[in-house]
Structures are given as structure tokens and as C-alpha cells.
Design an enzyme around this catalytic site. Structure first.
Site, PDB file in Angstrom:
ATOM      1  N   ASP A  54       0.821  -1.209   0.000  1.00  0.00           N
ATOM      2  CA  ASP A  54       0.000   0.000   0.000  1.00  0.00           C
ATOM      3  C   ASP A  54       0.856   1.261   0.000  1.00  0.00           C
ATOM      4  O   ASP A  54       2.077   1.212   0.183  1.00  0.00           O
ATOM      5  CB  ASP A  54      -0.899   0.030   1.239  1.00  0.00           C
ATOM      6  CG  ASP A  54      -1.983  -1.027   1.205  1.00  0.00           C
ATOM      7  OD1 ASP A  54      -2.354  -1.455   0.102  1.00  0.00           O
ATOM      8  OD2 ASP A  54      -2.453  -1.429   2.295  1.00  0.00           O
ATOM      9  N   TYR A 101       8.083  -9.867   5.892  1.00  0.00           N
ATOM     10  CA  TYR A 101       7.911  -8.440   6.178  1.00  0.00           C
ATOM     11  C   TYR A 101       8.609  -8.104   7.488  1.00  0.00           C
ATOM     12  O   TYR A 101       8.679  -8.928   8.407  1.00  0.00           O
ATOM     13  CB  TYR A 101       6.427  -8.087   6.312  1.00  0.00           C
ATOM     14  CG  TYR A 101       5.667  -8.084   5.007  1.00  0.00           C
ATOM     15  CD1 TYR A 101       5.497  -6.906   4.286  1.00  0.00           C
ATOM     16  CD2 TYR A 101       5.106  -9.254   4.501  1.00  0.00           C
ATOM     17  CE1 TYR A 101       4.795  -6.891   3.091  1.00  0.00           C
ATOM     18  CE2 TYR A 101       4.409  -9.250   3.303  1.00  0.00           C
ATOM     19  CZ  TYR A 101       4.251  -8.067   2.607  1.00  0.00           C
ATOM     20  OH  TYR A 101       3.571  -8.059   1.424  1.00  0.00           O
TER      21      TYR A 101
END
Length: 294
Positions: free
Chosen positions: A60, A124
Site C-alpha cells: 500500500d 515483512y
């Protein structure tokens, strides 16, 4: 008969604050996607038809990548040899300047390879900064690269206990952001979820004392929409005493995206896609395809 274009796997990194996310957007927006710039750079290499980057992992706006991945087919005009991986990476980087996007590597892969569906894991890292009483105390070089949760020190032991409950295979519906893109199943497997001290950049001390950098490292094959940010936000809420490890177990059992408290989602700026992994056998070009290249 025209030969099939060469397919490449590219790893690339970017500073996500400058973009609407990694995926392509309409070019008339104030912020566009990283993919827009990648494809513009490829177009300047004069392919015989438009080139599209097939992105492995969606991120995002505000989320960064140390190493995202994509594949592309690069059709060359008649009489022009295919790029080597090094040539392609160098040429793309030349046309990406001055954007904070960089091709880390490129390599030839089989025509059946797919950057998204062939991935076996994604990792991540979420960066937390502790020791700031106010956001103005965040070092200038870290402002878009970490989250400084308010409220003083975090109970790391409680956060680690809660993290243990999230490991393994679960229905993560409660950690899926409402209104996101449709995904066929909310069941995901977390292979790793670690909370550990992390490095800072240039500033180690704040006006009130030592700054502490911590990292939440999450590894799995794939994730639901904003799942990592919602899990990190919930773990931080545990560290602040606003949730308990038992509440994390209850959230898993409720399987409801609306069950997570509104405050329990970490902002985008601290999140980094750190790695996308593939099996070596999926990257190896078959003998018959190698013969066609020679």
C-alpha cells in the site's frame, strides 16, 4: 516465426512514501504506483510491444520494499539479442533515476514462471521506535521509516506471548482489513513471527534518553489485506496493556474483521517487504527452452 520473448525475474526496492502503492494506477493521479515507473523505464528500452511487470507482492501507499519481485517478458525487435540479466537491470536503473526505485537484480527464468504464484514465502519487517514522548522527537532520518507508538515502554514479554498464539495455520479473518480486495480464503499460515531489537539509522538518542528500535519480523507464503499491519497493531496494543494475549486468541476465534479495535492497526510507514523467496527448481530454465534460445 517470431520467437517468444525472454522472461525475467527482477528484484526491486523502493521508498514507499512517494507512491500510491506498488500497483499501477492511472497516470493522472497526484501519486502513482511504482509499477507505472517500472513500465515507463521498460518502454524506453524500445521493446517490440508494451512490457508489463507482474508484481509478486502488493504493498500500500507508504509501505516500503527492501526487495519486492516481479516478472516481465521483454520482446526484442528482429535482429536484436536478448538482454542478459545484468544488462536489463543496468538499463532499467538508468531510466528510473531520480526516483527512489532501484532494480537489485534481474535473471532469465522459464516461460512458465510467475512472480506471484511461484513464490513460496514472503517476509515483512515492521520497525518500531520506543523512547519518544512525542512524534516531534522522532529522528528526522527515521520519520517515514518507523512507527513510534505513544504511551511509554512496551511489555515485550507480553507481546512475544501473544505472537506465539498467531503462529501456524489459522483463519485470520479478524486481522483482515474490511473493504479490501476479495480473497478466496481467510486461512493463512504464519511460518515466523519474531519480535527482536533492531538497528536504527543515524540518531540513537532522543532529548529524554536512549531510543530503542525494535523489529517485528513476519514470514508466510501469503497474507490477507493489511494483515501484517493489523497484527502488529494488535501486538503493540498488548505491549501497551490495552489488549492481553488472551484477547489475541479471542480475536482469532471470532473470525470477524470488525472485531479488532479501531486503534489496533499500525501505520504504513513502518512496514517493509523484506524478501520474496522461490524454489531454485522453479527458476531453472528447462533444456528444451535453453536450446531454443541458442
Amino acid at each position: 516465426m517470431a520467437r517468444a520473448p525472454a522472461r525475467y525475474l527482477v528484484y526491486f526496492q523502493y521508498f514507499g512514501t512517494r507512491y500510491s502503492g506498488v500497483m499501477e494506477t492511472k497516470s493522472d493521479q497526484a501519486l502513482v504506483g511504482v509499477q507505472n515507473y517500472l513500465q515507463e523505464a521498460a518502454a524506453k528500452l524500445r521493446p517490440s510491444c508494451p512490457v508489463r511487470f507482474h508484481i509478486s507482492s502488493r504493498t500500500d501507499s507508504g509501505v516500503h520494499a527492501l526487495a519486492n519481485a516481479a516478472h516481465l517478458d521483454m520482446p526484442r525487435p528482429p535482429g536484436k539479442a536478448d538482454f542478459t540479466g545484468h544488462q536489463l537491470a543496468h538499463a532499467l536503473n538508468r531510466h528510473l533515476r531520480p526516483e527512489p526505485i532501484r532494480i537489485l537484480s534481474a535473471q532469465r527464468v522459464p516461460s512458465t514462471f510467475h512472480a506471484r504464484f511461484s513464490a513460496v514465502s514472503r517476509t515483512y519487517i515492521y520497525r518500531l521506535l520506543l523512547g519518544c514522548a512525542h512524534h516531534s522527537q522522532i529522528p528526522v532520518f527515521e520519520r517515514d521509516l518507523c512507527w513510534a507508538p505513544p504511551g511509554g515502554p512496551l511489555d515485550i514479554a507480553a507481546m512475544r506471548a501473544a505472537a506465539e498464539l498467531l503462529l501456524g495455520t489459522h483463519d485470520f479473518s479478524s486481522f483482515r482489513s474490511p473493504g479490501g480486495p476479495a480473497q478466496p480464503s481467510p486461512v493463512r499460515t504464519l511460518l515466523q513471527l519474531r519480535i527482536r531489537p533492531g538497528p536504527g539509522l543515524l540518531a540513537r538518542h532522543g532529548p529524554l534518553g536512549e531510543l530503542e528500535f525494535w523489529e517485528v519480523k513476519v514470514k508466510g507464503r501469503s497474507f490477507l489485506y493489511r494483515q501484517v499491519r493489523r497484527m502488529v497493531g494488535a501486538l503493540v496494543a498488548v505491549g501497551q496493556g490495552r489488549l492481553s494475549p488472551g484477547d489475541i486468541q479471542e480475536l482469532l476465534q471470532r473470525k470477524d474483521p470488525r472485531a479488532l479495535p479501531p486503534h489496533a492497526m499500525a501505520p504504513a510507514r513502518g512496514l517493509f517487504l523484506a524478501a520474496v523467496e522461490y524454489r531454485q527448481q522453479d527458476l531453472a530454465i528447462p533444456e528444451e527452452e535453453l536450446s531454443a534460445l541458442s
